[in-house]
Design a protein around this motif. Structure first.
Motif, short mmCIF file in Angstrom:
data_model
loop_
_atom_site.label_atom_id
_atom_site.label_comp_id
_atom_site.label_asym_id
_atom_site.label_seq_id
_atom_site.Cartn_x
_atom_site.Cartn_y
_atom_site.Cartn_z
N THR A 168 1.01 -1.24 0.09
CA THR A 168 0.02 0.10 -0.14
C THR A 168 0.79 1.22 0.10
O THR A 168 1.73 1.44 0.78
N GLY A 169 0.56 2.22 -0.93
CA GLY A 169 1.13 3.51 -1.07
C GLY A 169 2.58 3.15 -1.61
O GLY A 169 3.09 4.52 -2.02
N ILE A 170 2.99 2.21 -1.95
CA ILE A 170 4.24 2.07 -2.63
C ILE A 170 4.04 1.40 -4.10
O ILE A 170 4.42 2.07 -5.13
N THR A 171 3.47 0.42 -4.15
CA THR A 171 3.24 -0.19 -5.66
C THR A 171 1.69 -0.29 -5.88
O THR A 171 1.49 -0.75 -6.91
N GLN A 172 0.87 -0.14 -4.90
CA GLN A 172 -0.58 -0.11 -5.19
C GLN A 172 -1.43 0.68 -4.36
O GLN A 172 -0.79 0.95 -3.39
N CYS A 173 -2.58 1.06 -4.69
CA CYS A 173 -3.63 1.47 -4.03
C CYS A 173 -4.33 0.35 -3.16
O CYS A 173 -4.48 -0.77 -4.01
N PRO A 174 -4.82 0.49 -2.10
CA PRO A 174 -5.57 -0.80 -1.34
C PRO A 174 -6.74 -1.06 -2.01
O PRO A 174 -7.32 -0.46 -2.73
N ILE A 175 -7.06 -2.35 -2.17
CA ILE A 175 -8.27 -2.94 -2.71
C ILE A 175 -9.59 -2.48 -1.50
O ILE A 175 -9.58 -2.88 -0.50
N PRO A 176 -10.31 -1.67 -2.24
CA PRO A 176 -11.63 -1.41 -1.38
C PRO A 176 -12.27 -2.38 -0.95
O PRO A 176 -12.39 -3.50 -1.47
N SER A 177 -13.03 -2.26 0.26
CA SER A 177 -14.04 -3.11 0.76
C SER A 177 -14.90 -3.49 -0.35
O SER A 177 -15.66 -2.75 -1.09
N LYS A 464 -1.84 6.65 0.14
CA LYS A 464 -2.73 5.57 -0.53
C LYS A 464 -3.73 5.85 -1.71
O LYS A 464 -4.10 5.19 -2.27
N SER A 465 -3.26 7.15 -2.18
CA SER A 465 -4.08 7.50 -3.37
C SER A 465 -3.35 7.52 -4.68
O SER A 465 -3.63 7.66 -5.93
N ASP A 466 -1.91 7.75 -4.35
CA ASP A 466 -1.06 7.89 -5.43
C ASP A 466 0.33 7.30 -4.85
O ASP A 466 1.14 8.17 -4.69
N PRO A 467 0.33 5.97 -5.05
CA PRO A 467 1.65 5.24 -4.89
C PRO A 467 2.78 5.75 -5.47
O PRO A 467 2.94 6.28 -6.47
#
Ligand code: C2O
Length: 626
Positions: A168-177, A464-467
């Motif tokens: 998270t925050g480095i290679t991807q945005c987290p997968i939303p619920s 978290k929105s722009d890794p």
């Protein structure tokens, strides 16, 4: 080989078995199965050694009562992590192995204390993933948690699939619920013991962890030499409260780096806990039938035990009474057998040992996993640091009669096993370094009296929105982010990113100006452990650095240990060396999850000219559009 409870003989009811580990000698086993059903349940499902004599749940000590004759469906069987060797094709042509994971919250009581646990497919710990080197791994992850999540494949190189690293925050945005995301990557060159875990805040320590085993054809030779059976064992520290609440307390204003101290340790997701530690007013429901893991062995057989420390921050010291163990793997590097009575395993590390079941088979023996309290800044009165499980020669849960702990002293400092004693079987002389970087870190009280971890003046806060990877691709194109070597100025101050533009050998001196120990992990790489110290400063006035950089073979360069996670002890340093040949943005962070969330993270932007040519796959990029 007789019974239904052996580590190898996966003869429990099929519903409890892992998907890819089937032995089909069912008919013979049915009879044996019926005879020893009760016993098998007791051993294989890790039933308790205290406070109970059957599989029936007793009433809880506090809270509402619960009665059931069922083994809890969320509870992991020890046999789920037994690697059946005869039924697995180690030479199979490369294939795609697909797993369907659903993450959700469940109520569970791994050690008797009921809490919310984050489960995968309704179980804790998560399912065993087993693949061969050369395979493609596809994991469809459906997020039924209330919060966003990711999965990281700890130790995987992700060569040319940096966006599948799950950070998270480095290679991807987290997968939303509510969404499903597919991790999809190949493992062309690696093999050994790995694991996966959520890489979203402190989430993984609430349960989102599991083993990832990569087999190779060479392993068959290793089996011939060393072992008949192969068993994965997860050890972890454990909290009775959800990590989000503990994190809030840890990061609260005025709290000076006093990490939450675990309430217990788990082996294979289970352990005994003394419910009377909590009084009625504690708010906890504690079931007084908690269990210890049991591993059945057969006399004169040899077992590879693959330990994985999936915890938040405790270093364990592991031993088996009366049995000398031989270490043969650490962090997926196969090493010359190293006989030990006890060995250390820090958070996120993996260690395989050979257990030769050659002691008197009329008794059972304790396996001891001592939690090193020197890792903690405080005491926890409910914590019993002596985590036990049973090595059973007798197909029973009987407590040992003549099991004796080794006399060897336990470590007083929170430290790794001695890396210089680990000698990789595949010998590699470390090449001299082309470039040198230093990371110095400590904790500092900053704005609003908040205690933050600081590396070279920067404290990490995930975007978290722009890794970082997304920023790097866009920024290199727009020339906002420079490809030249050194600390990149193109990112916000909370992203400490070192740009490494060429394929070269990098020395990384990690200086700890904090009094605590820190298990650092480098994503996408294994490093050579060139030197470690208990002194504060690197001895520049000596000839050590020139020896480390000699082109000829010496004690340091000949064949240093290669691994992906190493503990930097309080007020000391380690010198790591790696080849910068894996394009991407890679996290380098303390795997003490509290420390990572306090900002103890740096990043390497490797081969930016390759990164520049990438387009992040739409499904990954779309996670950032919410
Ligand atoms: Cu186990 Cu950042 O990883």
């Amino acid at each position: 080989m007789s019974d239904t409870t052996d580590i190898k003989a996966s003869t429990l009811p099929t519903a409890r078995k892992s998907r890819f580990s089937r032995l089909c000698c069912c008919i013979l086993l049915v009879a044996a199965f019926i005879v020893v059903l009760g016993l098998a349940l007791g051993l294989g499902l890790g039933l308790g050694l205290k406070h109970r004599t059957s599989t029936t749940e007793s009433s809880p000590a506090t809270g509402s009562s619960q009665a059931s004759n069922q083994i809890q469906s969320w509870r992991r069987s020890t046999l789920d992590y037994a690697l059946d060797l005869s039924g697995w094709d180690f030479n199979a042509p490369p294939t795609t192995r697909v797993y369907n994971f659903t993450a959700s919250e469940i109520a569970a009581y791994p050690d008797g204390v009921n809490r919310t646990v984050l489960a995968i497919n309704g179980q804790f710990p998560g399912p065993l993933i087993r693949i061969n080197q050369g395979d493609r791994l596809v994991v469809h992850l459906t997020n039924h948690l209330p919060n966003a999540t990711t999965l990281h494949w700890h130790g995987m190189f992700q060569n040319d699939t940096n966006w599948m690293d799950g950070t998270t925050g480095i290679t991807q945005c987290p997968i939303p619920s509510g969404q499903t995301f597919t991790y999809n990557f190949t493992v062309p060159t690696q093999s050994g013991t790995y694991w996966y875990h959520a890489h979203q805040s402190t989430q993984y320590i609430d349960g989102l962890v599991g083993p990832l085993i990569v087999h190779s054809p060479e392993e068959v030779q290793l089996q011939k030499q060393y072992y008949d059976f192969d068993q994965v064992i997860l050890v972890q520290d454990w909290y009775h409260g959800l990590s989000a609440g503990l994190l809030d307390g840890f990061l609260a204003s005025g709290n000076e780096n006093a990490e939450p101290v675990p309430d217990n340790g788990l082996i294979q997701g289970t352990n005994y806990f003394n419910c009377s530690s909590y009084d009625e007013g504690s708010g906890y429901t504690c079931y007084d039938n908690s269990t210890r893991a049991t591993f059945a062995v057969e006399n004169n057989h040899r077992y590879r035990l693959r330990f994985i420390n999936t915890g938040a921050f405790t270093t364990f010291q592991i031993s088996i009474d009366n049995h000398t163990l031989n270490v043969i793997e650490a962090d997926s590097t196969i090493v010359e057998p190293l006989p030990v009575h006890r060995f250390e395993i820090a958070t996120a590390q993996r260690v395989s040992v050979i257990l030769n079941a050659n002691q008197s088979s009329t008794t059972n023996y304790w396996m001891r996993m001592e939690m090193n309290t020197d890792c903690y800044a405080a005491d926890n009165p409910v914590l019993d640091t002596s985590v036990l499980s049973l090595i059973s020669y007798t197909n029973s849960t009987a407590e040992p009669t003549s099991s004796v702990d080794w006399k060897d002293a336990y470590d007083l400092i929170c430290q790794d096993m001695n890396n210089t004693l680990l000698v990789p079987v595949a010998e590699q002389q470390a090449p001299p370094a082309d470039i040198f970087y230093q990371l110095s870190f400590s904790f500092a009280i900053g704005d609003y009296a908040l205690d933050r971890a600081v590396i070279n003046g920067s404290t990490w806060v995930p975007n978290k929105s722009d890794p970082t990877l997304n920023q790097a691709i866009a920024g290199i194109h727009a020339s906002n982010i420079s490809e030249t070597a050194g600390v990149s100025t193109g990112f916000s101050p909370n992203q400490y990113v070192i740009s490494l533009p060429t394929i070269q050998v990098v020395d990384l001196l990690v200086q700890n100006f904090d009094d605590g120990s820190h298990p650092f992990h480098f994503h996408g790489h294994v490093f050579w452990v060139m030197a470690t110290s208990t002194e504060q400063y690197f001895p520049w006035s000596s000839d050590l650095y020139s020896q480390l950089n000699s082109t000829s073979s010496n004690d340091y360069t000949k064949n240093p240990m290669r691994r992906d996670t190493i503990t930097v002890e309080g007020y000391s340093w380690v010198l790591l060396r790696f080849r910068n040949d894996n394009p991407g943005v890679w996290a380098f962070h303390c795997h003490n999850i509290w420390h990572m969330e306090a900002g103890l993270m740096a990043q390497f932007m490797s081969l930016p000219d390759v990164i520049k040519s990438w387009e992040i796959p739409a499904d990954v990029a779309n996670l950032c559009i919410v």
